[in-house]
Each structure stands twice: as structure tokens, then as C-alpha cells.
Scaffold this motif. Sequence first.
Motif, short mmCIF file in Angstrom:
data_model
loop_
_atom_site.label_atom_id
_atom_site.label_comp_id
_atom_site.label_asym_id
_atom_site.label_seq_id
_atom_site.Cartn_x
_atom_site.Cartn_y
_atom_site.Cartn_z
N TYR A 191 80.67 -37.82 99.67
CA TYR A 191 81.56 -36.72 99.30
C TYR A 191 81.06 -35.97 98.07
O TYR A 191 81.84 -35.35 97.37
CB TYR A 191 82.98 -37.24 99.07
N SER A 192 79.76 -36.05 97.82
CA SER A 192 79.16 -35.32 96.70
C SER A 192 78.30 -34.20 97.25
O SER A 192 77.52 -34.40 98.18
CB SER A 192 78.31 -36.26 95.85
N HIS A 193 78.46 -33.04 96.66
CA HIS A 193 77.77 -31.86 97.16
C HIS A 193 76.97 -31.21 96.03
O HIS A 193 77.49 -31.00 94.93
CB HIS A 193 78.77 -30.85 97.71
N LEU A 194 75.72 -30.91 96.31
CA LEU A 194 74.86 -30.20 95.39
C LEU A 194 74.34 -29.00 96.16
O LEU A 194 73.69 -29.14 97.19
CB LEU A 194 73.70 -31.11 94.96
N THR A 195 74.67 -27.83 95.66
CA THR A 195 74.26 -26.63 96.38
C THR A 195 73.76 -25.58 95.41
O THR A 195 73.92 -25.71 94.20
CB THR A 195 75.42 -26.11 97.27
N TYR A 196 73.17 -24.56 95.95
CA TYR A 196 72.53 -23.51 95.17
C TYR A 196 73.25 -22.20 95.44
O TYR A 196 73.50 -21.85 96.60
CB TYR A 196 71.06 -23.42 95.61
N GLY A 197 73.62 -21.48 94.40
CA GLY A 197 74.26 -20.19 94.61
C GLY A 197 75.15 -19.79 93.46
O GLY A 197 75.03 -20.29 92.34
N GLN A 239 63.42 -24.96 92.00
CA GLN A 239 63.17 -26.31 92.48
C GLN A 239 63.34 -27.33 91.35
O GLN A 239 63.91 -28.40 91.56
CB GLN A 239 61.78 -26.43 93.11
N GLN A 240 62.86 -26.98 90.16
CA GLN A 240 63.02 -27.88 89.02
C GLN A 240 64.50 -28.07 88.68
O GLN A 240 64.94 -29.19 88.42
CB GLN A 240 62.28 -27.34 87.80
N GLN A 241 65.25 -26.98 88.68
CA GLN A 241 66.69 -27.06 88.41
C GLN A 241 67.36 -27.97 89.42
O GLN A 241 68.19 -28.81 89.07
CB GLN A 241 67.34 -25.68 88.53
N PHE A 242 67.03 -27.79 90.68
CA PHE A 242 67.66 -28.56 91.75
C PHE A 242 67.32 -30.04 91.62
O PHE A 242 68.19 -30.90 91.73
CB PHE A 242 67.23 -28.01 93.12
N ASP A 243 66.04 -30.35 91.34
CA ASP A 243 65.62 -31.74 91.17
C ASP A 243 66.32 -32.40 89.99
O ASP A 243 66.78 -33.54 90.08
CB ASP A 243 64.09 -31.83 90.99
N PRO A 287 78.52 -19.96 91.56
CA PRO A 287 79.53 -21.01 91.51
C PRO A 287 80.86 -20.67 92.18
O PRO A 287 81.35 -21.44 93.00
CB PRO A 287 79.70 -21.26 90.01
N ARG A 288 81.43 -19.53 91.87
CA ARG A 288 82.74 -19.18 92.44
C ARG A 288 82.69 -19.19 93.97
O ARG A 288 83.53 -19.81 94.62
CB ARG A 288 83.17 -17.81 91.94
N GLN A 289 81.72 -18.49 94.52
CA GLN A 289 81.64 -18.37 95.97
C GLN A 289 81.41 -19.73 96.63
O GLN A 289 82.03 -20.06 97.63
CB GLN A 289 80.51 -17.42 96.37
N GLU A 290 80.50 -20.51 96.06
CA GLU A 290 80.16 -21.80 96.66
C GLU A 290 81.32 -22.80 96.57
O GLU A 290 81.58 -23.54 97.50
CB GLU A 290 78.89 -22.38 96.02
N VAL A 303 81.40 -31.55 93.39
CA VAL A 303 80.44 -30.49 93.65
C VAL A 303 79.81 -30.02 92.35
O VAL A 303 80.47 -29.96 91.31
CB VAL A 303 81.08 -29.28 94.39
N HIS A 304 78.52 -29.76 92.44
CA HIS A 304 77.80 -29.08 91.35
C HIS A 304 77.02 -27.94 91.99
O HIS A 304 76.36 -28.13 93.01
CB HIS A 304 76.84 -30.02 90.62
N ILE A 305 77.08 -26.79 91.37
CA ILE A 305 76.37 -25.62 91.86
C ILE A 305 75.21 -25.32 90.92
O ILE A 305 75.42 -25.15 89.72
CB ILE A 305 77.29 -24.38 91.92
N VAL A 306 74.01 -25.26 91.47
CA VAL A 306 72.84 -24.83 90.70
C VAL A 306 72.79 -23.32 90.83
O VAL A 306 72.64 -22.79 91.94
CB VAL A 306 71.55 -25.48 91.24
#
Length: 147
Positions: A85-91, A61-65, A93-96, A37-40
Motif C-alpha cells: 500500500y505504498s506508492h512512489l510516483t513522479y509528477g 532518476q537520482q531523485q527517484f532512486d 503532487p496535487r494531481q498525483e 504516497v510520496h510524489i517525486v
Amino acid sequence: MPYHHILVAVDLTEECDPVIHRARELAVSNSAKLSLVHIVEPMAMAFGGDVPMDLSQLQQQQQFDQAKERLDRLIVKYPELSREYSHLTYGQPRQEIHHLAKEQGCDIIVVGSHGRHGLALLLGSTANDVLHGAPCDVLAVRLQTKS
């Protein structure tokens, strides 16, 4: 008790290699599934809310791309980290990370830590946040500091 599902949280820099290596070792020795997992983090969160919204949305959007491109390169570098099994999400970090660990039924979260001096700085801010309130074990892999 063996681990069955390992969640490795990375920042997508070269510094995350030791974290992935340690998570892989754990996965192999436990015959466990390995998720990544990586959290943006929103610009407004990272800078305390002092970023104008229009700039924040463009940068989001740039960060996510950019994160998606780096994640894709990491998966090519480490084929055992499948896209499935790879996750890229926005939010936040701790909560996500906590949410994903619960949702995926992870037994352990592996994160990187800069071993700063003094007890209060033992873990980096993200590693420290993940540790508190985690729904499972947390392994903090010490990262080498660059002098």
C-alpha cells in the motif's frame, strides 16, 4: 461516518513522522486501511522550467532512486505501512495525490502543514494544493517549525 481507507502523503523527511503518527491513529480508531504516497516532483516543475532537459532526466532518476531508499527505510520504521500500500510516483503532487485517492477509493488524505502566519499562508503550498479539488476529506497535520 468512519473512514475506511486513509491516504497519507509524505515528503520522506523526518518532519513527516507526526503526519504518519496522526494517520496511524486515524487508521486504528477507524479500523481503516492505511496507504502511503510520496510524489517525486520533476526538477523542471520545482524550478519553473529553468532546468536543461539532459540535467533534468539525470536528476529525475537520482531523485527517484533516493526517494525509493527513503521510502524503504520509512516502511522498516513503520511496519504497518506495507509495501503493498505504498506508492512512489513522479509528477505534480496535487494531481498525483488526487488521482491516487480517487483510484484507491480513499476517504481521507492526511498531509503535513507548516502553520505559517497569516491567512494566506495557513497551509504550505503542497498541503494547500491538495486541499483544493480533493476528491475526499483532507486532514492537514500541523508541523512544528524549527526556530
